[in-house]
Design a protein around this motif. Sequence first.
Motif, mmCIF file in Angstrom:
data_model
loop_
_atom_site.group_PDB
_atom_site.id
_atom_site.type_symbol
_atom_site.label_atom_id
_atom_site.label_comp_id
_atom_site.label_asym_id
_atom_site.label_seq_id
_atom_site.Cartn_x
_atom_site.Cartn_y
_atom_site.Cartn_z
ATOM 1 N N ILE A 165 1.092 -1.477 0.140
ATOM 2 C CA ILE A 165 0.249 -0.132 -0.069
ATOM 3 C C ILE A 165 1.160 1.659 0.264
ATOM 4 C CG2 ILE A 165 -1.630 1.262 1.201
ATOM 5 C CD1 ILE A 165 -3.129 -1.233 2.613
ATOM 6 N N LEU A 166 2.172 0.958 0.972
ATOM 7 C CA LEU A 166 2.369 2.595 0.934
ATOM 8 C C LEU A 166 3.480 3.155 -0.184
ATOM 9 C CD1 LEU A 166 3.829 2.113 5.060
ATOM 10 C CD2 LEU A 166 2.231 4.540 3.854
ATOM 11 N N SER A 167 4.020 1.622 -1.099
ATOM 12 C CA SER A 167 4.689 1.701 -2.008
ATOM 13 C C SER A 167 3.502 2.007 -3.692
ATOM 14 C CB SER A 167 5.651 0.474 -1.986
ATOM 15 O OG SER A 167 4.641 -0.439 -2.299
ATOM 16 N N ASP A 168 2.620 2.412 -3.033
ATOM 17 C CA ASP A 168 1.579 3.030 -4.287
ATOM 18 C C ASP A 168 2.090 1.746 -5.031
ATOM 19 O OD1 ASP A 168 0.824 5.253 -2.996
ATOM 20 O OD2 ASP A 168 2.674 5.850 -4.250
ATOM 21 N N ALA A 169 1.734 0.455 -4.759
ATOM 22 C CA ALA A 169 1.587 -0.762 -6.162
ATOM 23 C C ALA A 169 0.286 -0.706 -6.518
ATOM 24 C CB ALA A 169 1.307 -1.998 -5.514
ATOM 25 N N PRO A 170 0.024 -1.174 -8.340
ATOM 26 C CA PRO A 170 -1.002 -1.183 -8.525
ATOM 27 C C PRO A 170 -1.410 -1.558 -8.252
ATOM 28 C CG PRO A 170 0.421 -2.394 -10.345
ATOM 29 C CD PRO A 170 1.244 -1.378 -8.825
ATOM 30 N N PRO A 171 -2.858 -2.108 -8.164
ATOM 31 C CA PRO A 171 -4.105 -2.371 -7.483
ATOM 32 C C PRO A 171 -4.589 -3.995 -7.937
ATOM 33 C CG PRO A 171 -4.919 -0.333 -9.369
ATOM 34 C CD PRO A 171 -4.107 -0.739 -9.449
ATOM 35 N N HIS A 172 -3.533 -4.805 -8.916
ATOM 36 C CA HIS A 172 -3.868 -5.539 -9.570
ATOM 37 C C HIS A 172 -2.532 -6.464 -8.603
ATOM 38 C CE1 HIS A 172 -0.534 -5.144 -12.295
ATOM 39 N NE2 HIS A 172 -0.305 -5.605 -11.958
ATOM 40 N N VAL A 173 -1.741 -5.490 -8.022
ATOM 41 C CA VAL A 173 -0.822 -6.298 -7.405
ATOM 42 C C VAL A 173 -0.606 -6.365 -5.710
ATOM 43 C CG1 VAL A 173 1.678 -6.265 -6.213
ATOM 44 C CG2 VAL A 173 1.336 -5.663 -8.500
ATOM 45 N N ILE A 174 -2.535 -5.334 -5.222
ATOM 46 C CA ILE A 174 -2.651 -5.868 -4.496
ATOM 47 C C ILE A 174 -3.625 -6.097 -3.987
ATOM 48 C CG2 ILE A 174 -4.256 -4.280 -2.480
ATOM 49 C CD1 ILE A 174 -2.980 -1.727 -3.389
ATOM 50 N N LYS A 175 -4.266 -6.664 -5.034
ATOM 51 C CA LYS A 175 -4.996 -7.965 -5.085
ATOM 52 C C LYS A 175 -4.551 -9.662 -4.543
ATOM 53 C CE LYS A 175 -9.314 -9.595 -6.324
ATOM 54 N NZ LYS A 175 -10.302 -9.267 -7.521
ATOM 55 N N ASP A 176 -2.875 -9.345 -5.640
ATOM 56 C CA ASP A 176 -2.129 -10.715 -5.238
ATOM 57 C C ASP A 176 -1.849 -10.827 -4.138
ATOM 58 O OD1 ASP A 176 -2.825 -11.229 -8.192
ATOM 59 O OD2 ASP A 176 -0.809 -10.659 -9.163
ATOM 60 N N VAL A 177 -1.753 -9.341 -3.823
ATOM 61 C CA VAL A 177 -1.129 -9.476 -2.148
ATOM 62 C C VAL A 177 -1.775 -10.658 -1.090
ATOM 63 C CG1 VAL A 177 0.686 -8.867 -0.031
ATOM 64 C CG2 VAL A 177 0.563 -8.224 -2.504
ATOM 65 N N ILE A 178 -2.965 -9.745 -1.350
ATOM 66 C CA ILE A 178 -4.672 -10.341 -0.309
ATOM 67 C C ILE A 178 -4.244 -12.028 -0.777
ATOM 68 C CG2 ILE A 178 -6.501 -10.028 0.082
ATOM 69 C CD1 ILE A 178 -5.914 -7.193 -0.363
ATOM 70 N N ASN A 179 -4.398 -12.162 -1.465
ATOM 71 C CA ASN A 179 -4.806 -13.218 -2.725
ATOM 72 C C ASN A 179 -3.373 -14.363 -1.907
ATOM 73 O OD1 ASN A 179 -7.456 -12.952 -2.811
ATOM 74 N ND2 ASN A 179 -6.448 -12.679 -5.127
ATOM 75 N N ARG A 180 -2.271 -13.949 -2.294
ATOM 76 C CA ARG A 180 -1.163 -15.070 -1.653
ATOM 77 C C ARG A 180 -0.865 -14.928 0.220
ATOM 78 N NH1 ARG A 180 2.308 -17.695 -4.762
ATOM 79 N NH2 ARG A 180 1.465 -16.527 -7.011
ATOM 80 N N PHE A 181 -1.216 -13.984 0.538
ATOM 81 C CA PHE A 181 -0.915 -13.641 2.547
ATOM 82 C C PHE A 181 -2.239 -13.181 2.483
ATOM 83 C CE2 PHE A 181 2.513 -11.921 -0.605
ATOM 84 C CZ PHE A 181 3.598 -13.512 -0.413
ATOM 85 N N PRO A 182 -3.211 -14.275 2.823
ATOM 86 C CA PRO A 182 -4.341 -14.090 3.413
ATOM 87 C C PRO A 182 -4.158 -13.469 5.046
ATOM 88 C CG PRO A 182 -4.127 -16.327 2.569
ATOM 89 C CD PRO A 182 -2.932 -15.666 2.761
#
Length: 186
Positions: free
Chosen positions: A28-45
């Motif tokens: 979030i703090l590194s201003d990642a694109p939305p698809h990366v945020i979604k991937d992180v949520i899915n990969r690290f629930p």
Amino acid sequence: DEVLLPALERTMDIHNNQRHRHILRATILSDAPPHVIKDVINRFPDSINTPDCSGKYPIDIAVQHGLTWDGGMEDIVEAFASAEETTELNVCSKHGVKWENGMVNMMQRSHVVDIVERMEVSTGLYPFMLAAVGEKYSYDLGSIYHLIKSSPKLVQHFGADNVEEKFSGKRKRSFVEKIFAFAIFK
């Protein structure tokens, strides 16, 4: 994404010190694109509902950082609501999602009408009250206003003598003054 996320996952597993729980905060703090945020949520629930050393959840970091609804906030709200077994509206209310940055989207959903007038189980507060608390969490006056405006049954319930008894001997207070007083004195 296809290379970075698996590499991060392996690195976190190697160190086995639960640092992966803060990867969403860093994303979030590194201003990642939305698809990366979604991937992180899915990969690290587990990262969605794990507070950092300051006691802040990723949703709090996203609100403070000004993450937009389409920029990943919607995915964070949905995942946090699921993890906490509550509604998305309650998450937005409790964590101060701004009216123009997500609450308006929540209020446009058809099933929200009933939820606006339903007490949140863990706190015993209605969404407009959650939005007004603001002590531990952020708050947004625009969201509070629109939640009150969309709660006619609650306005009737709290508007008459129920709250006025606490202020006997004082001038009549408006409904909004009563709600803010309720939130402060609760």
